[in-house]
Design a protein around this motif. Structure first.
Motif, mmCIF file in Angstrom:
data_model
loop_
_atom_site.group_PDB
_atom_site.id
_atom_site.type_symbol
_atom_site.label_atom_id
_atom_site.label_comp_id
_atom_site.label_asym_id
_atom_site.label_seq_id
_atom_site.Cartn_x
_atom_site.Cartn_y
_atom_site.Cartn_z
ATOM 1 N N LEU A 40 33.982 45.234 62.356
ATOM 2 C CA LEU A 40 33.531 44.507 61.169
ATOM 3 C C LEU A 40 33.169 45.496 60.065
ATOM 4 O O LEU A 40 32.401 46.429 60.282
ATOM 5 C CB LEU A 40 32.324 43.632 61.501
ATOM 6 N N LYS A 41 33.709 45.267 58.882
ATOM 7 C CA LYS A 41 33.472 46.176 57.765
ATOM 8 C C LYS A 41 33.049 45.383 56.529
ATOM 9 O O LYS A 41 33.544 44.280 56.290
ATOM 10 C CB LYS A 41 34.742 46.967 57.432
ATOM 11 N N LEU A 42 32.150 45.968 55.746
ATOM 12 C CA LEU A 42 31.777 45.390 54.458
ATOM 13 C C LEU A 42 32.700 45.990 53.406
ATOM 14 O O LEU A 42 32.677 47.197 53.172
ATOM 15 C CB LEU A 42 30.312 45.696 54.132
ATOM 16 N N GLU A 43 33.536 45.168 52.803
ATOM 17 C CA GLU A 43 34.522 45.657 51.847
ATOM 18 C C GLU A 43 34.488 44.848 50.557
ATOM 19 O O GLU A 43 33.950 43.735 50.519
ATOM 20 C CB GLU A 43 35.942 45.556 52.446
ATOM 21 N N ASN A 44 35.080 45.416 49.526
ATOM 22 C CA ASN A 44 35.340 44.679 48.303
ATOM 23 C C ASN A 44 36.718 44.027 48.428
ATOM 24 O O ASN A 44 37.721 44.725 48.641
ATOM 25 C CB ASN A 44 35.327 45.616 47.089
ATOM 26 N N ILE A 45 36.763 42.704 48.343
ATOM 27 C CA ILE A 45 38.028 41.982 48.412
ATOM 28 C C ILE A 45 38.124 41.055 47.200
ATOM 29 O O ILE A 45 37.146 40.892 46.452
ATOM 30 C CB ILE A 45 38.157 41.168 49.712
ATOM 31 N N ALA A 46 39.259 40.457 47.014
ATOM 32 C CA ALA A 46 39.461 39.580 45.863
ATOM 33 C C ALA A 46 38.540 38.366 45.932
ATOM 34 O O ALA A 46 38.410 37.720 46.971
ATOM 35 C CB ALA A 46 40.919 39.124 45.802
ATOM 36 N N LYS A 47 37.894 38.090 44.827
ATOM 37 C CA LYS A 47 37.056 36.901 44.721
ATOM 38 C C LYS A 47 37.952 35.665 44.611
ATOM 39 O O LYS A 47 38.969 35.689 43.910
ATOM 40 C CB LYS A 47 36.173 37.016 43.481
ATOM 41 N N PRO A 48 37.619 34.578 45.330
ATOM 42 C CA PRO A 48 38.451 33.374 45.221
ATOM 43 C C PRO A 48 38.537 32.899 43.771
ATOM 44 O O PRO A 48 37.539 32.897 43.044
ATOM 45 C CB PRO A 48 37.717 32.349 46.086
ATOM 46 N N ALA A 49 39.726 32.507 43.350
ATOM 47 C CA ALA A 49 39.928 32.020 41.984
ATOM 48 C C ALA A 49 39.681 30.520 41.933
ATOM 49 O O ALA A 49 39.961 29.809 42.896
ATOM 50 C CB ALA A 49 41.346 32.328 41.521
ATOM 51 N N PRO A 50 39.140 30.012 40.837
ATOM 52 C CA PRO A 50 38.966 28.560 40.697
ATOM 53 C C PRO A 50 40.309 27.856 40.865
ATOM 54 O O PRO A 50 41.341 28.350 40.406
ATOM 55 C CB PRO A 50 38.422 28.402 39.278
#
Length: 372
Positions: free
Chosen positions: A59-69
Motif C-alpha cells: 500500500l502506497k500513498l500517491e498522487n493520482i488523478a482527481k476524479p473529474a465531474p
C-alpha cells in the motif's frame, strides 16, 4: 467398454490439467510496477493505492488523478473512511478465486477502500438528490483517497445530523452486512433468539443493535475485555468465549450470525433450532483458495438434506438500505463503535491492526488530515 474407459480417463486428465493450470494462473503474483508519472496539467489528489498483491507493505500513498465531474455523478471530498476485512482480501488477492473478478496476477483497479463520509464538492448534470455542501456517506471503491465520484443512484445517502463524519464512515459495509444478514438472509422476527458470534467487531456491533430494533432476544459472543461494551450496545446476554463455548450449551437459537468461523458446521447446527438459520458473514482465511468460503461450500452440500437454512453472504451496496441505517442512527437506535483512528498515510498499519482480530468495532481513516 475399454474404449469408454479410455475416453473418460482422457477427459479426466484434461480436466485435472485445466484445473491445475487455472490454479497456477490465479495464484501467480506479478511484480509491483512503478507508479507512472502524473499527467501534466491534470488535477491530482492523494490516495492509498496498490499495484500488486501482498502484505500491507504494497500500500502506497500517491498522487493520482482527481476524479473529474461527470453527468449523473456526485463528487465528494472525503473527510473520513473506515477499514473492513474485505480491504485485506483485496490487498492480498485472497482467496485466489476472487482474482478471476478483480485481477489475475495484479489488481485491475489500484484503488483501495469502500466506506466514506464527506462533503459534496460538486454535482454533475441531471443530479437532483444532492447539492454542493451536503454531508453524505456511502460505499464506493477508492474511499482511501481525498475524493470519490459516486453515481447519484449509487450507495450514497445523506449523513445523519447527529453523527460525526467518523461515525458515518464506520457504517456502510459493516452496517449493510449486518442489516442484510439479519433482515434478508436470516428473516429475523420479534421474539426470536439470535446469537451474534463475534459481537464486538465491526459487523457484530451493528448486528447486535439492529437485531434489537427487530425485537429479538440477542446473545453476543466476545472476549472478556469486550463483555461490558457488548452489553452497553443492547445485548440481552453476553457469552465470554474464553470461559464458555456456546456450542456446548443448552440454549437453541433461531438465528446465528457467524462473523468468526471458529466452529464447525456441525457444532453450529447443534445449537440451532430445527428450522433455524445460520448466516455466515466471515471466517478464517487460512485456506488460500477459498478463505472464509470454505464452510459455506460445506453448507451448500449439507443444506438439501436438512431443514435448517445455512448461507454465506456479502453485503450488496444499496442507497435504500443506507437510508434505513441513517434513519436508525438519527433515531438513536444505532451508534457506531469506534476503536482506533489512523491518518491516511498509515492505512497499512490500520489494515494490519484490523487483521489481528482484536478491533473493538470499527477502525477509522482520517482522510482530511492528509498532509499537503
Amino acid at each position: 467398454m475399454k474404449l469408454r474407459y479410455k475416453v473418460l480417463s482422457g477427459i479426466a486428465v484434461v480436466l485435472v490439467g485445466a484445473i491445475a493450470s487455472l490454479g497456477l494462473v490465479l495464484s501467480h503474483d506479478s511484480p509491483c510496477p512503478a507508479a507512472p508519472p502524473p499527467a501534466a496539467n491534470t488535477p491530482s489528489m492523494k490516495a492509498i493505492v496498490y499495484r500488486c498483491y501482498g502484505t500491507p507493505a504494497v500500500l502506497k500513498l500517491e498522487n493520482i488523478a482527481k476524479p473529474a465531474p461527470a453527468d449523473g455523478r456526485v463528487l465528494v471530498k472525503v473527510h473520513a473512511a473506515s477499514v473492513n476485512p474485505l480491504d485485506w482480501h483485496y490487498m492480498q488477492g485472497k482467496p485466489y478465486v476472487m482474482r478471476a473478478g478483480v485481477g489475475v496476477g495484479k489488481p485491475d483497479s489500484i484503488l483501495m477502500g469502500a466506506d466514506f463520509a464527506g462533503t459534496v464538492e460538486s454535482v454533475g448534470k441531471n443530479v437532483t438528490r444532492f447539492k454542493p455542501g451536503d454531508e453524505v456517506f456511502g460505499d464506493r471503491d477508492g474511499a482511501f483517497g481525498e475524493y470519490v465520484s459516486v453515481r447519484e443512484n449509487g450507495a450514497i445517502a445523506t449523513k445523519p445530523g447527529n453523527m460525526t463524519m467518523e461515525q458515518a464512515a464506520a457504517v456502510p459495509v459493516a452496517g449493510l452486512t449486518a442489516l442484510q444478514a439479519l433482515r434478508d438472509k436470516g428473516k429475523v422476527q420479534a421474539g426470536q433468539k439470535v446469537l451474534i458470534n463475534g459481537a464486538s467487531g465491526g459487523v457484530g456491533t451493528f448486528a447486535v443493535q439492529i437485531a434489537k430494533t427487530y425485537g429479538a432476544d440477542v446473545t453476543g459472543v466476545c472476549s472478556t475485555r469486550n463483555v461490558e461494551m457488548v452489553k452497553s450496545i443492547g445485548a440481552d446476554h453476553v457469552i465470554d468465549y474464553t470461559k464458555e463455548d456456546f456450542t456446548r450449551g443448552s440454549t437453541r437459537y433461531d438465528l446465528i450470525i457467524d462473523n468468526v468461523g471458529n466452529h464447525t458446521l456441525s457444532e453450529l447446527r447443534h445449537v440451532l433450532t430445527p428450522n433455524g438459520a445460520l448466516v455466515m458473514v466471515g471466517g478464517p482465511s487460512d485456506n488460500s483458495w477459498l478463505g472464509p468460503l470454505t464452510t459455506s461450500v460445506k453448507a451448500y452440500f449439507v443444506s438439501p438434506f436438512v431443514k435448517q437454512k445455512m448461507m454465506f453472504m456479502l453485503a450488496q451496496p444499496s442507497k435504500d438500505d443506507l437510508k434505513v441505517l441513517s434513519d436508525l442512527m438519527q433515531a438513536g437506535k444505532l451508534t457506531p463503535v469506534i476503536d482506533r483512528r489512523y491518518p491516511l498515510a498509515e492505512t497499512a498499519q490500520a489494515i494490519g491492526y484490523l487483521e489481528q482480530g482484536h478491533a473493538k468495532g470499527k477502525v477509522i481513516i482520517a482522510v482530511e488530515q492528509t498532509a499537503p
